[in-house]
Design an enzyme around this catalytic site. Structure first.
Site, mmCIF file in Angstrom:
data_model
loop_
_atom_site.group_PDB
_atom_site.id
_atom_site.type_symbol
_atom_site.label_atom_id
_atom_site.label_comp_id
_atom_site.label_asym_id
_atom_site.label_seq_id
_atom_site.Cartn_x
_atom_site.Cartn_y
_atom_site.Cartn_z
ATOM 1 C CE1 TYR A 102 3.577 7.380 -0.570
ATOM 2 C CE2 TYR A 102 2.083 9.118 -1.290
ATOM 3 C CZ TYR A 102 3.375 8.617 -1.151
ATOM 4 O OH TYR A 102 4.446 9.362 -1.589
ATOM 5 C CB SER A 128 3.260 12.906 -0.415
ATOM 6 O OG SER A 128 2.336 13.001 -1.497
#
Length: 251
Positions: A154, A140
């Site tokens: 995350y 990501s």
């Protein structure tokens, strides 16, 4: 170029994973895919079979060692080999560093987003060496840029995934195995709705506003890049983290 290849995709029952499974199937690959939701697994399996694809749906939780230990073996038992591993399974949990239960959420995210990738890579690597195959990890843009408070768990998991990608690429290169990552920006999937955000927070989330193009990617767009990196067209590419973010990092 992917016909007769055997591909294993985690998180393959929805979102980016499901898109990749269907695209690989259309290209003539045999695809094993992993998910926790049996109904969604069956839906993806049915769509692939409409194209005459040879698929294997595996219901498993990649955060559990005893279940990870069976995933690669089930794939090889079914198809006889493994050419491509796509580590896509991931979760989001929102937590402040000041929260009393931070470590519980941190461990949950790390076990799914990073530890499972290391574990599956360890299991798959001997088979990939035999086929001179490759690995595509789904990371990501938040591995390098945090714009939203509360996604530390995350973000750290994805930063670790980027570095693991480079480490694995360096180690496996002499064996002819390539390892790359894809770093999407906002993508239209159900990862946010499956997070621990409240319904109001989910409704108010507007990831597209964080990009310079004012849009989020479709899962198929990420799937197209997965197919490229998994194919011989990308035979010179290893240890790379490909950003596909609609200019998220520019804003």
């Amino acid at each position: 170029m992917l016909a007769n290849k055997v591909v294993l995709v985690t998180g393959g029952s929805s979102g980016i994973g499901a898109a990749a499974v269907k695209l690989f199937a259309k290209e003539g690959a045999s695809v094993a895919f992993v998910g926790r939701n049996e109904a969604k697994l069956k839906e993806v399996e049915s769509r692939c079979q409409q194209h005459g694809a040879n698929v294997l749906a595996i219901r498993a939780d990649v955060s559990k060692d005893e279940e990870v230990n069976t995933i690669v073996q089930q794939t090889v038992d079914k198809f006889g080999k493994l050419d491509v591993l796509v580590n896509n399974a991931g979760i989001v949990r929102y937590a402040s560093i000041l929260e009393p239960n931070l470590m519980k959420k941190f461990d949950e995210v790390m076990n799914t987003n990073l530890r499972s990738v290391v574990h599956l890579t360890n299991q798959a690597a001997p088979h990939l060496v035999k086929t001179k195959g490759n690995i595509v990890n789904i990371s990501s843009v938040v591995s390098t840029s945090i714009k939203v408070p509360g996604i530390m768990c995350y973000s750290v998991s994805k930063a670790g995934l980027d570095h693991f990608t480079r480490a694995a690429a360096l180690e496996l290169a002499p064996s002819g195995v390539r390892v790359n990552a894809i770093n999407p920006g906002p993508v239209i999937t159900d990862i946010i709705s499956n997070s621990d955000l409240s319904e109001e927070q989910v409704r108010n989330a507007n990831p597209a506003a964080m990009t310079v193009t004012g849009r989020s990617s479709d899962a198929d767009e990420i799937g197209d890049l997965i197919l490229y990196l998994a194919s011989d067209k990308a035979r010179s590419v290893t240890g790379s983290c490909y950003v596909i973010d609609n200019g998220y990092l520019l804003k």
